[in-house]
Motif scaffolding. Structure first.
Motif, mmCIF file in Angstrom:
data_model
loop_
_atom_site.group_PDB
_atom_site.id
_atom_site.type_symbol
_atom_site.label_atom_id
_atom_site.label_comp_id
_atom_site.label_asym_id
_atom_site.label_seq_id
_atom_site.Cartn_x
_atom_site.Cartn_y
_atom_site.Cartn_z
ATOM 1 N N GLU A 154 -0.371 0.334 63.782
ATOM 2 C CA GLU A 154 -0.605 0.397 65.218
ATOM 3 C C GLU A 154 -0.616 -1.009 65.793
ATOM 4 O O GLU A 154 -1.036 -1.955 65.116
ATOM 5 C CB GLU A 154 -1.943 1.083 65.527
ATOM 6 N N PRO A 155 -0.158 -1.182 67.037
ATOM 7 C CA PRO A 155 -0.292 -2.500 67.672
ATOM 8 C C PRO A 155 -1.754 -2.938 67.641
ATOM 9 O O PRO A 155 -2.665 -2.116 67.784
ATOM 10 C CB PRO A 155 0.189 -2.247 69.103
ATOM 11 N N ASN A 156 -1.969 -4.221 67.461
ATOM 12 C CA ASN A 156 -3.332 -4.727 67.436
ATOM 13 C C ASN A 156 -3.675 -5.438 68.747
ATOM 14 O O ASN A 156 -2.869 -5.476 69.681
ATOM 15 C CB ASN A 156 -3.550 -5.641 66.221
ATOM 16 N N GLU A 157 -4.860 -5.985 68.795
ATOM 17 C CA GLU A 157 -5.344 -6.608 70.028
ATOM 18 C C GLU A 157 -4.396 -7.683 70.541
ATOM 19 O O GLU A 157 -4.186 -7.817 71.754
ATOM 20 C CB GLU A 157 -6.729 -7.205 69.790
ATOM 21 N N ALA A 158 -3.795 -8.447 69.644
ATOM 22 C CA ALA A 158 -2.895 -9.517 70.071
ATOM 23 C C ALA A 158 -1.681 -8.961 70.800
ATOM 24 O O ALA A 158 -1.240 -9.517 71.814
ATOM 25 C CB ALA A 158 -2.454 -10.345 68.860
ATOM 26 N N HIS A 159 -1.118 -7.874 70.297
ATOM 27 C CA HIS A 159 0.021 -7.245 70.981
ATOM 28 C C HIS A 159 -0.368 -6.811 72.396
ATOM 29 O O HIS A 159 0.372 -7.024 73.367
ATOM 30 C CB HIS A 159 0.511 -6.017 70.196
ATOM 31 N N ALA A 172 -3.846 -14.414 65.332
ATOM 32 C CA ALA A 172 -3.234 -14.176 66.639
ATOM 33 C C ALA A 172 -4.225 -13.587 67.638
ATOM 34 O O ALA A 172 -4.321 -14.049 68.784
ATOM 35 C CB ALA A 172 -2.012 -13.264 66.483
ATOM 36 N N ALA A 173 -4.950 -12.548 67.243
ATOM 37 C CA ALA A 173 -5.862 -11.895 68.167
ATOM 38 C C ALA A 173 -6.983 -12.823 68.598
ATOM 39 O O ALA A 173 -7.296 -12.930 69.788
ATOM 40 C CB ALA A 173 -6.425 -10.616 67.540
ATOM 41 N N ALA A 174 -7.593 -13.522 67.651
ATOM 42 C CA ALA A 174 -8.705 -14.419 67.980
ATOM 43 C C ALA A 174 -8.241 -15.551 68.885
ATOM 44 O O ALA A 174 -8.922 -15.909 69.867
ATOM 45 C CB ALA A 174 -9.337 -14.961 66.704
ATOM 46 N N GLY A 175 -7.087 -16.128 68.589
ATOM 47 C CA GLY A 175 -6.580 -17.224 69.396
ATOM 48 C C GLY A 175 -6.247 -16.790 70.819
ATOM 49 O O GLY A 175 -6.591 -17.460 71.790
ATOM 50 N N LEU A 176 -5.575 -15.653 70.950
ATOM 51 C CA LEU A 176 -5.225 -15.159 72.270
ATOM 52 C C LEU A 176 -6.463 -14.727 73.053
ATOM 53 O O LEU A 176 -6.557 -14.962 74.268
ATOM 54 C CB LEU A 176 -4.250 -13.992 72.170
#
Length: 239
Positions: free
Chosen positions: A75-80, A230-234
């Motif tokens: 599934e797409p994650n938070e970063a997507h 990716a998610a944490a940085g974004l």
């Protein structure tokens, strides 16, 4: 420096993003290199070259059908989703370029999207070039056949030894050369020509932000290099 990056991104009207396998790793999609990567136990020339396909198309299709099932189970994650939200905020000034073939950006809602290396969710006709989506994995029996001319189809991805679509690459280069802020996320920055997009943006005066857990060849050029997933940085940049 970090607060400056936030402010630059918030105020920019033209934003470009390049993503690599690292962004999808957080969805459980294996990266290509390293322990547990997709090439562990395989040689790329056995599975992802025109010569391999000509030699044994059934073997190549079996591997791609396995990969297709993998990515469709992810599934797409938070970063997507954060990048899809950034697209909504920036509108026509936004462009997302990805090296990934998993289709997760599209499933997360990204539409101003260039898939430089194609998509594993599609097939391309060997004769007429027509593209069509693959059926759901539980209904898919490779190889697919073209709905237009009936010929066998190949995976709609760019294999080793093949050139990227020249028009797509030109659009990506123009966007990065005219961007105010460029983000490079989850990519090793070694696979050309995509690896040069961040350098083009920086050379043209863009503010360059890298998000990657490890240093890359792009790190010395970046105005800010966040050592994060990716998610944490974004999340840090956008929230």
């Amino acid at each position: 420096m970090q607060e400056t990056a936030r402010k630059r991104l918030q105020q920019a009207e033209r934003v470009t993003v390049l993503t690599g396998a690292g962004i999808s790793a957080e969805s459980g999609v294996p990266t290509f290199r390293g322990a547990g990567g997709l090439w562990e136990g395989f040689r790329p020339e056995e599975l992802a070259t025109p010569e391999a396909y000509a030699r044994d198309p059934e073997k190549v299709w079996r591997w791609y059908a396995w990969r297709y099932q993998q990515v469709m189970e992810a599934e797409p994650n938070e970063a997507h989703y954060l990048l899809a939200r950034l697209e909504e905020e920036k509108g026509n000034g936004f462009l997302l370029v990805t090296q990934n073939v998993d289709g997760l950006h599209h499933r997360a809602g990204s539409r101003r999207l260039l898939e430089l290396h194609g998509s594993i969710t599609r097939a391309r006709c060997e004769r007429c070039g027509h593209r069509q989506p693959l059926p759901p994995p539980d209904e898919f029996e490779p190889p697919p056949y073209c709905e237009r001319c009936g010929s066998r189809m190949r995976p709609d991805v760019v294999w080793f030894g093949e050139f990227l679509d020249a028009d797509l690459l030109a659009r990506a280069e123009r966007a990065f050369m005219t961007s105010e802020v460029a983000l490079v996320i989850g990519t090793s920055a070694v696979v050309e020509p995509a690896a040069s997009l961040g350098r083009l943006a920086k050379a043209a005066g863009a503010y360059l932000i890298e998000i990657n857990p490890e240093a890359t060849p792009l790190t010395p050029l970046a105005d800010l290099s966040l050592r994060a997933g990716a998610a944490a940085g974004l999340r840090w940049l956008l929230e």
